[in-house]
Enzyme design. Sequence first.
Site, PDB file in Angstrom:
ATOM      1  CB  CYS A  50      -0.920   0.031   1.219  1.00 22.88           C
ATOM      2  SG  CYS A  50      -2.180  -1.265   1.228  1.00 22.88           S
ATOM      3  CG  ASN A  51       1.732   3.033   3.093  1.00 20.47           C
ATOM      4  OD1 ASN A  51       0.992   3.882   2.641  1.00 20.47           O
ATOM      5  ND2 ASN A  51       1.472   2.377   4.201  1.00 20.47           N
ATOM      6  NE  ARG A  52       8.036   0.187   2.214  1.00 25.37           N
ATOM      7  CZ  ARG A  52       8.834   1.217   2.492  1.00 25.37           C
ATOM      8  NH1 ARG A  52       9.774   1.565   1.637  1.00 25.37           N
ATOM      9  NH2 ARG A  52       8.694   1.893   3.600  1.00 25.37           N
ATOM     10  CD  GLU A 113       4.185  -1.474   8.753  1.00 28.36           C
ATOM     11  OE1 GLU A 113       3.536  -2.488   9.096  1.00 28.36           O
ATOM     12  OE2 GLU A 113       4.732  -1.350   7.654  1.00 28.36           O
ATOM     13  N   PRO A 114       4.625  -3.696  12.086  1.00 29.93           N
ATOM     14  CG  PRO A 114       3.289  -5.242  13.235  1.00 29.93           C
ATOM     15  CD  PRO A 114       3.451  -3.769  12.977  1.00 29.93           C
ATOM     16  CD  GLN A 119       3.047  -5.660   3.672  1.00 26.63           C
ATOM     17  OE1 GLN A 119       3.864  -4.758   3.886  1.00 26.63           O
ATOM     18  NE2 GLN A 119       1.769  -5.404   3.482  1.00 26.63           N
ATOM     19  CB  ALA A 189     -11.143 -11.833   3.239  1.00 24.60           C
TER      20      ALA A 189
END
Length: 418
Positions: A50-52, A113-114, A119, A189
């Site tokens: 989402c962020n990178r 954040e873990p 990921q 989900a």
Amino acid sequence: MNIQCWGVNHLTASIDERERLYIAQDKLWPWLEALRQIPAVTEVFLLSTCNRVEICLVAEQAIDESVVLAWFAKLAKSTPESVKKTLFHFQGRAAFQHLVEVASGLDSLVLGEPQIFGQMKSAYATLHQEGYIGKELEQAFQSVFRIAKRVRRETEIGVNSVSVASVAVSLARQLFGELSKMRCLLIGAGEMIRLVSQHIHTQQPKSITIANRSINNARLLADAVQGQAVNLEELESAMAQADLVISCTGSSLPLIGTGLVQSVQKKRKYRPLLLIDLAVPRDIEQAIDDLGDVYLYCVDDLQQIVQDNVESRAQAAKQAQLMIDQEVNDVMAKRQIKRQMGDVVNYRQMAEQWREELLQKALKELEKDPSNSLAIMEQFSVQLTRKLTHYPTQALREAIEQQDQQQIQVIKRQLGIE
């Protein structure tokens, strides 16, 4: 360390720019193959969240930056000049340190954040299995994961973790107070919705509903939080019952549009509705933010809440950064020693090759004239000595000519003549 990293994150690119670069899991392979086709590239790592969106490449020679920019431009449907403004680029030691900081949560939208660690491990495992990861990246990522684990184990960077999921729940509490009287609808989900559902479940809301394209996946998640499951065809009726809607799917198009929300709000008699969109690309149309009694937040909007939590983690982040710096120094020093030891091995092998060549030459001469053995062995020893001393004495001669006293003393100590 022959690694180069390019990419965008929440610091270098807006959510609109990140959306254009996001690659869904089922769309990864053509883009990976395009990277592997870049001249001299031997290993590839790609991470899209989402962020990178970032890539790591290993190449036998210098990588043509214009080819990499063209890859990003094609992905973003933009121009190389435009995407270059949003890209970060690290190489060698800086690239390795960047990977460690990402895995440790120091480079995340929410400090510590873990999710990013999992990921990265998942992306690495998949690409390793498919043959995109070679020796260089394998060794690098083994160190990256080891250091990241140590950081989380020995610092408080992960204590009371403030992930994107927990920030979303925190936002809901700020707007509505306690969640015990709220009906919550979660769309999707995947891992993010699973984390959100766990956070929300601890707040004991009035109800939790999971909406997903696959009803079976929705039921699995709903059962874990004592909720109920619906499919996306029932989205409007489910939203009409909800006070809080959090969405994070892999859809390439918005699931929730202005018309849907207007219809839902009419059924809800225009009670306040909080929509939180954690997806990239976005699941909820931005225009909905203009509707009355509707509060819409996307991933970038969570930054302010994140800042409220950064101060409490500042000391842990400093401690983690010092630990990472030391670990990176150690890794790089060990790699340097290993390379230098390789030079020692190479020199010994070269000396052994000289010895073998000169010995075979001497043995052939002995076969021809055994009576001249003493002279032949004398010649053998002289030639071998000259071979072994040529490069050291040449280095000493150059240091003397340059009057480099420090280098002279170093070479003399190495040659044992001091």
